[in-house]
Motif scaffolding. Structure first.
Motif: not given
Length: 403
Positions: A10-11, A146-149, A153-154, A158-160
């Motif tokens: 992600i990102a 706009g996500m919290t840190a 991180l969660a 959760a990803q590879a």
């Protein structure tokens, strides 16, 4: 058509590369969009999700309430597995249908966030992974989404991991600079590797391997590269492929070699080998012009000078040279390839002698236009070493690895 799997955390910049692939002329299939489509109102997918998780996951208008569903499955591996078992097969079927509709010669890119997690690497001719440093990904999620840190991180956890993605990656593009730099890196890959690969697939021809033999230091990633190729070959061969083996110098740790992966596909008969020629070509391994013969060296019951028939393929990918030997399982040629490999792995003095001999031959043939003369010049050494190999087999009670 050339089929590319594109993935990344992600990102990391996957959407940027997807957009650039479209601009270059590729057909891009977005797995995230398909995942939404297969659970749209009125679809069997949505009905199956409601049956599994209850009507509370629906909004008043009948659409899927994704945050509500996410709250149920996030942190629950069992419930997440239930959801994936419903959605993933539907997404794959939809992607396959879109790919089947693409014109011949098209480069098709499937943008799949969970490609690694769902084990789809062998389904593609190449897997391209985009990576970015964790701190940059975190900053992008916080500032752009706009996500919290903590939430960001969660999601990453959760990803590879990058290490897990690197195992399946044929190409890693590091997106740690500007958008223009990331696009330029993809442009270079497109022109130098993907377009020639695609043209070779259409023409059913191997990528040319020109120039003399050049020995490279032992590369610890050769076995990982071989494993990816072997999985694609096994998938293409199906039940007719008894086993796929990594053979040759790149299969021997610590041994300098040409940067060419030698693989062996074992089949029940040469009829099966011929039957598989089209499937192997479609998978990126077209036949070599003409079929070759293995020279026997009084090994495993063969007579001195006996010729053993095989089928020979090379890679259409100009970025990863491959020799694929298709041999009958249990034949002297198949056994010889495996026995020499295992003997060299086990005997350090034999490895040193072989590498020294190869370096001499590479020097002697450094002005050749191809590696053919170098390869032919190695054959007498193999013939001379067969008694040593046979003695090693007797001492160690070596036997052919099973499929």
């Amino acid at each position: 058509m050339l089929s590319i799997g594109l993935t990344g955390g992600i990102a990391s910049g996957k959407s940027l590369l997807s957009a650039r692939f479209r601009e270059l002329g590729a057909v891009v299939i977005d797995a995230d969009q398909l995942a939404r489509d297969v659970v749209a109102p009125g679809t069997p997918g949505l009905a199956a999700v409601v049956a599994a998780f209850g009507p509370g996951i629906l909004r008043p208008d009948g659409t899927l309430d994704r945050p509500a569903l996410g709250a149920i499955v996030f942190g629950s591996p069992q419930r997440l597995a239930t959801l994936n078992a419903i959605v993933h097969p539907l997404v794959r079927a939809a992607a396959q249908a879109l790919q089947a509709d693409a014109e011949p010669g098209t480069i098709v890119v499937q943008d799949i966030p969970l490609l690694v997690e769902t084990g789809q690497g062998a389904s593609f001719h190449l897997v391209v992974v985009v990576q970015a440093p964790e701190r940059e990904r975190l900053a992008r999620m916080v500032s752009d989404r706009g996500m919290t840190a903590a939430d960001a991180l969660a999601r990453m956890a959760a990803q590879a991991s990058d290490e897990e993605r690197a195992v399946v990656a044929d190409v890693v593009l590091v997106n740690d600079g500007t958008r223009e730099q990331a696009s330029a890196a993809l442009d270079g890959l497109w022109e130098t590797r993907l377009l020639p690969f695609s043209r070779n697939l259409v023409a059913r021809r191997p990528a040319p391997m020109e120039g003399p033999a050049v020995l490279a230091p032992a590369d610890p990633t050769w076995p990982l590269q071989a494993a990816r190729l072997m999985a694609r070959i096994q998938a293409a061969a199906g039940d007719r492929g008894i086993a796929v083996d990594h053979i040759g110098s790149t299969s021997v740790p610590g041994l300098a070699a040409q940067d060419v992966i030698d693989l062996q596909l074992r089949v029940a008969s040469l009829d099966d080998a011929d039957f598989l020629a089209t499937a192997l070509a479609d998978a990126g391994f077209p036949p070599h012009a003409g079929n070759l013969l293995d020279t026997g060296h009084d090994f495993a019951g063969g007579r001195q000078g006996e010729m053993w028939e095989k089928r020979f393929h090379n890679a259409a990918d100009p970025g990863r040279p491959v020799n694929l030997h298709v041999r009958v399982d249990g034949s002297p040629g198949a056994l010889l390839a495996l026995a020499f490999r295992d003997w060299l792995r086990a005997d350090a003095s034999a490895r040193r002698a072989y590498e020294s001999h190869k370096r001499l031959l590479a020097f002697n043939h450094h002005g050749d236009s191809s590696a053919a003369g170098y390869a032919q010049a190695k054959e007498p050494w193999f013939a001379q070493m067969v008694p040593d190999v046979n003695g090693w087999i007797a001492r160690t009670r070596w036997h052919c690895p099973q499929a």
